[in-house]
Structures are given as structure tokens and as C-alpha cells.
Design a protein around this motif. Structure first.
Motif: not given
Length: 338
Positions: A96-97, A100, A103-104, A313, A316-317, A320-321, A324
Motif C-alpha cells: 500500500k505504500y 499512501y 495520498s501524501i 499497512p 507501508d505508511k 511512504a513517508d 516522500y
């Protein structure tokens, strides 16, 4: 009976006899349980399992296999003209990254969000990623690619490495792949694929050797750079602990479960080495998660699923962080706009 009719009748009789013999041979192979589906069910790794592979993927001459909807998705990629392409295995395809990350970007009001696509495919190695880059990714002309492999490469093969399967495919007509559900075709494959085996010292060599893993990564980074694309290598994190490795991996992707942690670290180290030698960007997720687990040991179970490979999840967050944040620190978003 006229001579030409006798000839036609004889040819028809031979054709019927050959078809009958082939039919009997096919039936006998199925009854005895013979199966050697080279591209989908015989390549062994963590996920997906052979049944899932047959249902959701098809044999591809260049990529070895691809999702059933791959061609239609390719058309969508070309239409979107994505700025960022996330390449990888099931950690990317089913993770899911990427969502995410998207979304960020949308929540960040300081800049318009960049277009993003996820081209990861379960079970893939750097060999397949390299073929995908050359054949499919370059055509969509992204600004940045992230390259997240390192699990399937070191899983034990069924006896022939990915590059050897690729050579076998190139040397045989494409229609052979379309008939690979026939046991007679599989019998042909099982006999002749052995002639393409380059590693003759190991019964089950890794799908991609460490040397080839490095070579594939080098080629990916160089081809990307030559085409004006920024390559970003990513190390594959894990929650594995020596002596507590998931038992099921020994049944699918390893010859010795005790070697899992050290083996994976070798491939993680190879990503770092290539990034350093080629002077390309590296997001060291493996190091970041190791630091996190040292400070907060309980997060080991919270961030990864029971296989220790795929992130939850929550994991994956974090991924993603981290991605990013790296993009921001290196001004990637402004470069995309330019």
C-alpha cells in the motif's frame, strides 16, 4: 481407387494416427500427474502460490509472466504519462505504500501532485524488472523510477535461473508459450530447458545470482540515466530474526532456512554497493527499519506480516513517508515540474 485419392487417404490416415498418438500421450502424462509449467507454476518463491499464478498471470516471452490485465494497463500508463514509476515485486504490487505516497502528495498544498503508477509484479526479480524497463517503462517516459527488488532474486530456482528461462524463450517461437498448458509441450520444455542451464554446480541455484543481481541493477540505473530518467534504488527491509525465520520459506524458496538472514543481507548490501558505485540515489529502507526495531522492538510485528517480507499497512505508511521525505530533500518534485 484413383492414385491421387489413395495418396490423400494415406495422408489423412497418417494425420489421424499422429493426432491419436498425441492425444494418448497427453492423456497418459495427465493421468500420471506430470507437470512442468516452466513459466508459472514451477518457479518457487514466497507469493503467490502456483494456483494463484495460473489464475491471475499469463506466460510472457520477455517478462516470463505478467498479470492478466497487463496489456490494458500498459495502455493506461501511456495515456497518463506518469512522472514517477514504482517498479518492484509483490512488496510493490500488493503493498500500500504507493497509494499512501500518492495520498501524501495530494495533502501537500505546496505543489501540484505528480502522476504516479505502480508497475510492480508479484514474484519478479531484477531480471524481469530490467526487461520491463527496456520494453515497457521507457515507452511511458517517466521522470523518476524507484527500483525495489531483492527477495525473489535470492530464492532457489527449480534448477534454471531466470536469465536461462529468458534465453529459452527467445530461442523458441511465441506460440509455444500459448500452448504451455499441454503436458506434451511441458515435456518438451523439461527436456530442452536443461540445455540452457549456465550454473551447473548447483542443483537449485538462486533465480538471480548475486553477481547478476548487481549487473541487472547497474543496467537498470544506466539505461534509465541514458534516457533522462532519475533511478532511485531501494533496499528491501525485513522483520526476520536469526533463528526465528518463517518455516514455510524453507519449503518454497530456500535450500537452507538458516541462511535466510545472511543471504538477504548480501543482496541488500549489493543494492548499496551498486548505488555507491554508480552514484545514484538510494533509499535504504532496510537500514531505516533496523534502526526503528532497535529503538522500538515491538514494532517488528506491527510493521511486517508474518512472512517478515511484506509490510503491513502501518509498515507501508512508514515506507511512504520515508520515500516522500527523500523526494523532498532531493528536490525531486521541482525537477518533475521542470
Amino acid at each position: 481407387m484413383q492414385p491421387h485419392k489413395k495418396i490423400m487417404f494415406s495422408l489423412l490416415a497418417v494425420l489421424v494416427a499422429v493426432l491419436f498418438a498425441l492425444g494418448v500421450g497427453e492423456l497418459l502424462l495427465r493421468v500420471t500427474g506430470f507437470e512442468f509449467n516452466l513459466h508459472l507454476s514451477k518457479i518457487e518463491y514466497g507469493w503467490p502460490d502456483p494456483v494463484t499464478m495460473k489464475q491471475l498471470y499469463y506466460a510472457d516471452q520477455d517478462l516470463l509472466w505478467a498479470p492478466q490485465n497487463y496489456e490494458s494497463v500498459l495502455e493506461q500508463w501511456r495515456e497518463k504519462k506518469p512522472a514517477i514509476v514504482f517498479m518492484g515485486c509483490s512488496c510493490t504490487e500488493s503493498g500500500k505504500y504507493v497509494a499512501y505516497f500518492r495520498s501524501i502528495m495530494k495533502e501537500d498544498q505546496t505543489r501540484p501532485p505528480a502522476s504516479v503508477i505502480n508497475v510492480g509484479v508479484s514474484g519478479w526479480t531484477t531480471y524481469q524488472g530490467l526487461q520491463q524497463l527496456k520494453r515497457d517503462v521507457l515507452a511511458v517516459k517517466p521522470k523518476i523510477i524507484t527500483v525495489y527488488y531483492g527477495w525473489n532474486d535470492h530464492w532457489a530456482s527449480f534448477g534454471v535461473e531466470d536469465k536461462d528461462v529468458g534465453r529459452f524463450n527467445r530461442d523458441h517461437p511465441g506460440w509455444l508459450l500459448q500452448l504451455n498448458r499441454l503436458r506434451l509441450v511441458q515435456l518438451f520444455q523439461s527436456v530442452f530447458i536443461r540445455q540452457y542451464k549456465t550454473n551447473t554446480t548447483e542443483l537449485r541455484p538462486p533465480r538471480v545470482s548475486l553477481a547478476d543481481f548487481k549487473s541487472n541493477l547497474r543496467q537498470i540505473t544506466r539505461i534509465a540515466a541514458e534516457n533522462g530518467i532519475i533511478p532511485v534504488l531501494i533496499t528491501a527491509p525485513s522483520s526476520h530474526v536469526k533463528g526465528e525465520e518463517p518455516q514455510y520459506l524453507a519449503e518454497r524458496g530456500l535450500t537452507n532456512l538458516n541462511e535466510l538472514v545472511s543471504l538477504h543481507q548480501e543482496y541488500v548490501g549489493a543494492v548499496r554497493e551498486v548505488a555507491s558505485e554508480e552514484g545514484v540515489h538510494l533509499i535504504d529502507l532496510a537500514e531505516e527499519f533496523d534502526k526503528l526495531f532497535q529503538e522500538y522492538p515491538l514494532k517488528r510485528q506491527l510493521c511486517f506480516k508474518s512472512d517478515g517480507i511484506h509490510a503491513t499497512p502501518a509498515g507501508d505508511k512508514i515506507i511512504a513517508d520515508l520515500i516522500y521525505d527523500y523526494f523532498q530533500r532531493h528536490d525531486f518534485f521541482n525537477q518533475i515540474v521542470q
